[in-house]
Design a protein around this motif. Structure first.
Motif, short mmCIF file in Angstrom:
data_model
loop_
_atom_site.label_atom_id
_atom_site.label_comp_id
_atom_site.label_asym_id
_atom_site.label_seq_id
_atom_site.Cartn_x
_atom_site.Cartn_y
_atom_site.Cartn_z
N SER A 125 -8.57 0.85 -11.47
CA SER A 125 -9.48 0.31 -12.49
C SER A 125 -10.65 -0.45 -11.86
CB SER A 125 -8.72 -0.61 -13.45
OG SER A 125 -8.30 -1.80 -12.78
N GLY A 126 -10.70 -0.48 -10.53
CA GLY A 126 -11.82 -1.12 -9.85
C GLY A 126 -11.58 -2.56 -9.45
N VAL A 127 -10.33 -3.03 -9.53
CA VAL A 127 -10.01 -4.42 -9.18
C VAL A 127 -9.18 -4.44 -7.90
CG1 VAL A 127 -8.90 -6.55 -9.93
CG2 VAL A 127 -10.08 -5.12 -11.60
N ALA A 128 -9.70 -5.11 -6.88
CA ALA A 128 -9.04 -5.15 -5.57
C ALA A 128 -7.97 -6.24 -5.53
CB ALA A 128 -10.07 -5.41 -4.48
N THR A 129 -7.00 -6.08 -4.62
CA THR A 129 -5.91 -7.04 -4.48
C THR A 129 -5.74 -7.46 -3.02
OG1 THR A 129 -4.71 -6.07 -6.35
CG2 THR A 129 -3.46 -7.46 -4.87
N VAL A 130 -5.65 -8.76 -2.83
CA VAL A 130 -5.22 -9.34 -1.56
C VAL A 130 -3.78 -9.80 -1.76
CG1 VAL A 130 -5.45 -11.32 0.00
CG2 VAL A 130 -7.49 -10.06 -0.73
N ILE A 131 -2.89 -9.36 -0.88
CA ILE A 131 -1.49 -9.79 -0.94
C ILE A 131 -1.31 -10.99 -0.02
CG2 ILE A 131 0.88 -9.13 -0.37
CD1 ILE A 131 -0.18 -7.80 -2.88
N PHE A 132 -0.56 -12.00 -0.50
CA PHE A 132 -0.28 -13.15 0.37
C PHE A 132 1.19 -13.53 0.28
CE2 PHE A 132 -1.26 -15.21 -3.67
CZ PHE A 132 -0.40 -16.30 -3.72
N ASP A 133 1.64 -14.24 1.27
CA ASP A 133 3.00 -14.78 1.40
C ASP A 133 4.05 -13.71 1.69
OD1 ASP A 133 5.12 -16.91 1.12
OD2 ASP A 133 5.70 -15.61 -0.52
N SER A 134 4.14 -12.68 0.87
CA SER A 134 5.21 -11.69 0.99
C SER A 134 4.63 -10.29 0.80
CB SER A 134 6.29 -11.97 -0.07
OG SER A 134 7.46 -11.26 0.20
N GLY A 135 5.01 -9.35 1.67
CA GLY A 135 4.37 -8.06 1.69
C GLY A 135 4.90 -7.05 0.69
N LEU A 136 4.20 -5.91 0.61
CA LEU A 136 4.60 -4.78 -0.22
C LEU A 136 5.14 -3.66 0.65
CD1 LEU A 136 1.65 -4.48 -2.78
CD2 LEU A 136 3.94 -5.38 -3.22
N GLU A 137 5.98 -2.85 0.06
CA GLU A 137 6.54 -1.69 0.76
C GLU A 137 5.45 -0.71 1.15
OE1 GLU A 137 10.73 0.10 -0.19
OE2 GLU A 137 9.25 1.12 -1.45
N ASP A 138 4.45 -0.56 0.28
CA ASP A 138 3.31 0.33 0.52
C ASP A 138 2.04 -0.50 0.40
OD1 ASP A 138 1.33 2.21 0.62
OD2 ASP A 138 2.01 3.38 -1.10
N ALA A 139 1.37 -0.69 1.53
CA ALA A 139 0.18 -1.55 1.54
C ALA A 139 -1.11 -0.76 1.50
CB ALA A 139 0.20 -2.42 2.79
N SER A 140 -1.05 0.53 1.17
CA SER A 140 -2.25 1.38 1.22
C SER A 140 -3.30 1.00 0.18
CB SER A 140 -1.85 2.85 1.05
OG SER A 140 -1.21 3.06 -0.20
N ALA A 141 -2.89 0.33 -0.91
CA ALA A 141 -3.83 0.03 -1.98
C ALA A 141 -4.39 -1.39 -1.90
CB ALA A 141 -3.17 0.24 -3.35
N ILE A 142 -4.04 -2.13 -0.87
CA ILE A 142 -4.48 -3.54 -0.81
C ILE A 142 -5.66 -3.71 0.15
CG2 ILE A 142 -2.11 -4.23 -1.29
CD1 ILE A 142 -2.01 -5.37 1.59
N VAL A 143 -6.34 -4.83 -0.03
CA VAL A 143 -7.47 -5.17 0.83
C VAL A 143 -6.98 -5.80 2.13
CG1 VAL A 143 -9.46 -6.71 1.05
CG2 VAL A 143 -9.08 -5.46 -1.08
N SER A 144 -6.05 -6.75 2.00
CA SER A 144 -5.57 -7.51 3.16
C SER A 144 -4.24 -8.15 2.84
CB SER A 144 -6.61 -8.58 3.54
OG SER A 144 -6.20 -9.30 4.70
N TYR A 145 -3.51 -8.52 3.89
CA TYR A 145 -2.23 -9.22 3.76
C TYR A 145 -2.36 -10.54 4.50
CZ TYR A 145 2.80 -10.17 4.39
OH TYR A 145 4.06 -10.74 4.41
N VAL A 146 -2.28 -11.66 3.77
CA VAL A 146 -2.44 -13.00 4.33
C VAL A 146 -1.08 -13.70 4.28
CG1 VAL A 146 -3.61 -15.21 4.10
CG2 VAL A 146 -4.83 -13.09 3.54
N ALA A 147 -0.50 -14.02 5.43
CA ALA A 147 0.86 -14.57 5.39
C ALA A 147 1.26 -15.17 6.73
CB ALA A 147 1.85 -13.48 5.01
N THR A 148 2.35 -15.91 6.67
CA THR A 148 3.09 -16.32 7.85
C THR A 148 3.68 -15.09 8.53
OG1 THR A 148 3.70 -18.34 6.67
CG2 THR A 148 5.02 -17.78 8.60
N ASP A 149 3.85 -15.13 9.84
CA ASP A 149 4.65 -14.11 10.51
C ASP A 149 6.11 -14.51 10.30
OD1 ASP A 149 6.11 -12.50 12.26
OD2 ASP A 149 4.55 -12.51 13.81
#
Length: 337
Positions: A125-149
């Motif tokens: 729908s044209g809305v981007a997502t940044v994932i933080f804290d906890s990841g997704l199984e499939d990260a192909s649709a996200i902009v970035s992953y911001v988190a602790t290692d």
């Protein structure tokens, strides 16, 4: 002289109609301008920040960081979270409902699998997502992953507990609810670190507790009872589990006798560390995590390149270093209600 049906002369009637028409046009123009201003939200972008939950101190610090970034970069922060950190269905609904009202989404997914489809729908729908804290199984649709290692944080906990035990003894791992990528990485890192010490045996790692500290208390109490006299050290992977285990140890008069390492801070844990009831706390930087997630989204919306993975750091607080300026800051991060 022609007279209209209402008694006015035709000339007066024409002038009256023209005045009314002009008034309607002016009113429409004013309404259009006001309407456009409202639609553009005064020129501010809107970014939804969706945490796993809203009650624990960790998320209050994430919120403080997100609001700070919103203020600094001139964007409106829409903070929406579920009451329970296990309500993945509600979080899916939140992502779907907010996607049509914001310019971008920063999401801490409750479940690594269930939150993939709504993130994909948001992108479509044209809305981007940044994932933080906890990841997704499939990260192909996200902009970035911001988190602790989180894997590294789990390793740090395992190595510290092994050191506390002098390389020998029995340990217990209290897991979090299944499906949370961040805590699963902590658990894996811990177990991999402990496996390097043949003198240490994991005597229980099959018990879980979710976001409810009371549930964690019941599970922890059961473990202490069933393994009475056998436990030398424990590791808990998140704030509610820390709370439950600490209370169980205190109730059983075992606090300070069993080596206890936790993950994430809270004022009660800081006091427990000072009192020798906890022997190490692996810390994240939730304020920076919230700030960085919003900052990354803003940069993406401005067309700037962003890193696919951004780590926000992991730290180990002990009784010896807890008064260091940086540790004090991490043990007591800013919070927003």
């Amino acid at each position: 002289m022609l007279v209209a049906a209402n008694g006015c002369t035709v000339e007066v009637w024409i002038v009256f109609r023209r005045a009314c028409l002009f008034g309607l046009v002016a009113a429409f123009a004013a309404a259009t301008v006001l309407g456009c201003g409202s639609g553009e939200r005064s020129g501010k972008r809107r970014i939804a920040v969706i945490p796993k939950g809203t009650t624990h101190d960790f998320w209050k610090s994430v919120k403080a960081g997100a609001l700070k970034a919103g203020e600094e970069f001139g964007v409106e922060i829409v903070w929406k979270g579920t009451a329970s950190e296990e309500d993945k269905e509600k979080q899916v609904q939140l992502v779907d409902s907010l996607a049509g009202t914001v310019d971008g989404i920063c999401l801490a997914p409750i479940d690594r699998t269930s939150l993939v489809p709504p993130v994909v729908r948001a992108k479509q729908s044209g809305v981007a997502t940044v994932i933080f804290d906890s990841g997704l199984e499939d990260a192909s649709a996200i902009v970035s992953y911001v988190a602790t290692d989180n894997y590294k944080g789990g390793q740090m906990a395992g190595e510290h507990l092994a050191k506390l035990l002098g390389g020998k003894g029995n340990v217990v791992l209290l897991r979090y609810a299944a499906g949370s990528e961040s805590t699963e990485q902590r658990e894996k890192g811990f177990l991999d670190a402990i496996a390097k010490h043949p003198g240490i045996k994991v005597i229980a790692d099959n018990q879980r507790a979710g976001s409810d500290a009371e549930e964690a208390l019941r599970t922890s109490s059961s473990l202490l009872q069933s393994l009475r006299g056998q436990i030398d050290g424990v590791f808990t992977v998140c704030e509610p589990n820390n709370k439950g285990m600490l209370q169980a140890l205190e109730n059983d008069n075992q606090a300070g006798k069993i080596m206890f390492v936790g993950f994430d801070s809270d004022p009660r844990f800081v006091q427990a560390l000072k009192d020798g009831k906890m022997h190490g706390i692996v810390l994240q930087d939730p304020f920076h995590m919230g700030y960085q997630a919003v900052k990354t989204m803003v940069e993406h919306l401005e067309g700037k390149p962003v890193e696919k993975v951004i780590t926000t750091g992991e730290y180990l607080a002990t009784q010896e270093n807890m008064d260091d300026p940086r540790m004090k800051e991490l043990l007591n991060p800013p919070k927003a209600d």
